[in-house]
Design a protein around this motif. Sequence first.
Motif, short mmCIF file in Angstrom:
data_model
loop_
_atom_site.label_atom_id
_atom_site.label_comp_id
_atom_site.label_asym_id
_atom_site.label_seq_id
_atom_site.Cartn_x
_atom_site.Cartn_y
_atom_site.Cartn_z
N UNK A 71 -85.60 22.30 -27.25
CA UNK A 71 -84.46 22.78 -26.48
C UNK A 71 -83.20 22.46 -27.27
N UNK A 73 -78.63 23.23 -27.73
CA UNK A 73 -77.38 23.89 -27.36
C UNK A 73 -76.37 23.76 -28.49
N UNK A 83 -71.45 16.94 -23.60
CA UNK A 83 -72.55 17.77 -23.10
C UNK A 83 -73.84 16.96 -23.07
N UNK A 86 -74.08 14.77 -20.11
CA UNK A 86 -74.53 15.47 -18.91
C UNK A 86 -76.03 15.71 -18.92
N UNK A 87 -76.56 16.10 -20.08
CA UNK A 87 -78.00 16.36 -20.19
C UNK A 87 -78.78 15.08 -19.91
N UNK A 90 -78.57 13.86 -16.34
CA UNK A 90 -79.33 14.76 -15.47
C UNK A 90 -80.83 14.51 -15.60
N UNK A 94 -85.52 12.95 -21.17
CA UNK A 94 -85.41 13.75 -22.38
C UNK A 94 -84.93 12.89 -23.56
N UNK A 313 -76.45 4.17 -13.68
CA UNK A 313 -76.03 5.21 -12.74
C UNK A 313 -77.17 5.54 -11.75
N UNK A 317 -77.97 4.92 -7.45
CA UNK A 317 -78.48 5.94 -6.52
C UNK A 317 -79.74 5.41 -5.82
N UNK B 260 -74.44 17.01 -9.87
CA UNK B 260 -73.76 16.28 -10.94
C UNK B 260 -72.30 16.70 -10.85
N UNK B 284 -76.46 12.02 -5.24
CA UNK B 284 -75.26 12.54 -5.89
C UNK B 284 -74.93 11.71 -7.14
N UNK B 285 -74.80 12.41 -8.27
CA UNK B 285 -74.32 11.76 -9.49
C UNK B 285 -72.85 12.10 -9.66
N UNK B 300 -71.70 21.10 -17.74
CA UNK B 300 -72.50 22.16 -18.36
C UNK B 300 -73.83 21.58 -18.88
N UNK B 301 -73.75 20.40 -19.48
CA UNK B 301 -74.98 19.75 -19.95
C UNK B 301 -75.94 19.49 -18.80
N UNK B 302 -75.38 19.01 -17.69
CA UNK B 302 -76.23 18.71 -16.53
C UNK B 302 -76.82 19.99 -15.94
N UNK B 304 -77.50 22.72 -17.65
CA UNK B 304 -78.55 23.11 -18.60
C UNK B 304 -79.84 22.35 -18.29
N UNK B 305 -79.67 21.07 -17.93
CA UNK B 305 -80.84 20.22 -17.65
C UNK B 305 -81.34 20.38 -16.22
N UNK B 307 -79.47 20.47 -13.02
CA UNK B 307 -78.80 19.93 -11.83
C UNK B 307 -77.80 20.94 -11.28
N UNK B 333 -75.01 29.94 -17.29
CA UNK B 333 -75.51 28.81 -16.52
C UNK B 333 -74.76 28.74 -15.20
N UNK B 455 -85.77 24.95 -17.65
CA UNK B 455 -85.30 23.58 -17.77
C UNK B 455 -85.94 22.83 -18.93
#
Lengths: 342, 612
Positions: A71, A73, A83, A86-87, A90, A94, A313, A317, B260, B284-285, B300-302, B304-305, B307, B333, B455
């Motif tokens: 994968x 980007x 980015x 965020x990946x 999430x 990975x 993080x 949760x 996210x 919630x993140x 955007x990253x989240x 893509x993954x 969320x 996205x 994903x």
Amino acid sequence: MSTDALPALPVLKAADFASDQDVRWCPGCGDYSILAQMKKMLPSLGIPPHQIVFVSGIGCSSRFPYYMNTYGMHSIHGRAPAIATGVKVANPDLSVWVITGDGDALSIGGNHLLHAIRRNLDINIVLFNNQIYGLTKGQYSPTSPLGKVTKSTPFGSVDNPLSPLSVAIGAEATFVARSIDVNIKHLSETLRRAAEHRGTSFVEVYQNCNIFNDKAFEYLTDRNTKADTTLEVEHGKPMIFGKNRDKGIRLNGITPEVVELGKGISEDDLLFHDEKLEEPTLAYLLSRMRHPEFPVPIGVMRYVERPIFEQRLHAQIDEAVKKRGDGDLNKLFQSGETWTVA
Amino acid sequence: MGTQKQVVKLDAATVRFCGDSGDGMQLAGTQLTTTSAIVGNDVATFPDFPAEIRAPRGTLAGVSGFQIHFASKEIYTPGDEVDALVAMNPAALKTNLEGLIPGGLLIVNAEAFDKKGLEQAHYAKNPLEDGSLDSYKLISVEMTKITREAVAELGLGQKDADRCRNFFAMGLVFWLYDRPLDPTLRFIENKFGKRPDVAEANRKVLKAGFHYGETTEAMPNQYIVDRAALPPGIYRSIMGNQAAAWGLIAASKLSGHEIFYGTYPITPASDILHELAKHKNFGVMTFQAEDEIAAVTSTIGAAFAGKMGVTGSSGPGIALKGEGLGLAVMMELPLIVINVQRGGPSTGLPTKTEQADLLQSMFGRNGECPMPIIAAQSPVDCFYVILEAWKIATRYMTPVFVLTDGYLANGSEPWQVPDVADLEKIDVKHPGPLSNGDEFQPYARDERLARPWALPGTPGLVHRVGGLEKQNITGNVNYEAMNHQEMVDLRAKKVADIAKELPPQTVEGPDKGKLLVLSWGGTYGSCRTAVRHMLARGESVAHAHLRYMNPMPANLGELLKQYDNVLIPELNKGQLRLLIRGEYLVDAKGFNKVQGKPFTVSELIEAFGKYL
């Protein structure tokens, strides 16, 4: 459950990580070597391609994800660390890699680089440093030396360069290393250790741009000079270099100096490398050693473990769910003061 | 000894608390709001505060106000004019007196009108004494003295004691409008329970205010505003930002995708972050990024993954997010982008409302870069627009703008709480694993032209996305001329075709006639009230309130042609008007205001009247 009930993982080869896209870097570019070493190294991690994400910004190096059968980007200029953040947040399962360059990471994306590193996400950042803007055809970069003559600095650059490793250490990096594109064994091993390290791993790779900044690192790659200009640091070992392994680095007060072994100076007088030191003073000192006053250190300069951002993080949760139970919308809507109209 | 008071019944009342930004006026307003809602009134509010956290005490720049309109009928605005004004100092009086109706009740904290206070407010003479307030019912109360006396036995320091003064003002107003003290007493217990002395002081001062009202001969009347005839159900009071945050949480639950929220602190959007951060047990993140650019790109990253990626900000932050949004459009996205609009340009008026970011949302990116836009019309509606935005984002694989504004974000109104079982599920699909050999096409299209949301982590679906132009179906980089034409057309068509699934535009009033008022966003309440007023007089006027700003409902063009005139009132220089004229070739007129304040109903009625 017994692990031997699981089917054996297929053994992956470098070719399994190659995408079907034609590689479009200039012939002779140092990027080819880094791509090759990455593909060779990845099978050793035992992570299947679909669990790996490469994120890049803009620049020659940032085409990298297109050539990986994972994968990926190819994003916008400077933003790859954000980015990737965020990946990773999430989906912490990975394996996330940031591929960036000296302009991408240190000019337009400087802020994101600092903050990704200080958060200590479990990601790997590989910065291809060729000390030039290649894709825009040859302007000086934030790592170009003072006085550098380029298209945008015909009378020489008046900008002070910065050291990527010093920046990373200043941002509380937990893993800091440097390697060289053509030093393939060293590069492969450095990438492997970066992958293995838990937390943000920052690797600077000196990479030759044979079109706009050819031979910028020749002093480090030339067969005749490299032994005298390179210091390969290894954990627990004295800092020795030179064709005849007869030179070393000694500390004079808080300043390093080059000394010759013999003449009353033994290995024990030299600095010993320790990548595990809690304080980054030694790593910082190494990051300041520059050619020609000093041999240029390569290898892993810092390797420590610290709490990881995405784990903290998600722990919050999990803790909230444990304490308050899974979120219930009806309960939320009717929390606090409500009233009923009959 | 209590005097005999006259009880007067009203349909509605508007009260405004104003004072120094440290005087607790927002708290006073919020308590009156909650209490009025609980007793069954319909309620609308307008908090109005300075950008400075604590401007020098007593100055004109530091005045903070909170206006609340409560009624026994349905209302949509916080009221044009104030029936009762509470001014805690001369500066507050000076900046707020204009809104008070002639004969209105003016309650002031007498001790603040000393030499220093008057000088800071640039009063040459004391207005309490020079006859300039004769047209109002002036109630001058020594609030500081009474407050100190009320808490004397608790041994609080003078500073702590004086800090209770807003509870005196509350108590007095609560008596004036016959409001119960219980909700505020409960609030005090929750808020100050850990400091029993402070809690007790606030309780005592609140009651002191209430008793003062009961006994003073200066206030011969007490007013009653009956409960409004609202549909049966469970109600609560909710502010726009809170409703937006809860909308996100609901959309997350209804779609089975965790949030996210990548963001950077900015007024007036930060409360969405604060609210979301409280509800981590919904998975919630929240991510407070290093800047606005990282806020959108991490999101955007989240996305893509896999969320539910959401970023929120206000105009200046949205400007910084522009390039990132272009990337999200190119990579197709799903994303929600919330813009809580404020006065611009640049830093502008951070705490004041405006509607001047519509064109930014439409066009504020390089290239042909269409994004759907939905605008909320009321604080409660901030909840529902989010549900719609997430549905569109995931169905069409596109980032979606949600526009709210400072007025909606901080305003509150009663919300008939929905039963979660009645909310529509949001069905989101991800392609499953592919076995070796089958080729995955990341830019394949479904019937809505959406591409699959594959994903990372899924075997067999490895693919690369990015900002370079893509070839349709394969998703490979492609620079060919006709491919670019095809992809630009495709992205435009995909967004334009959303109109096919939108509900048709409705109007209130006659379906043809002299004037159509076309409004959007946070001006709904004042426009609807104004038009209803005029309809009641038998005028030939109708009101259409636009919710889908891009694409617009399919019947809108035809609808506009049914009226002699189309008037578009906006808190900007005519941004929707430009779009409407461009799209439908209608000679729409504008009524525009950029003063950081919402429209008053009376100015709208006057403006509409010119076309009748």
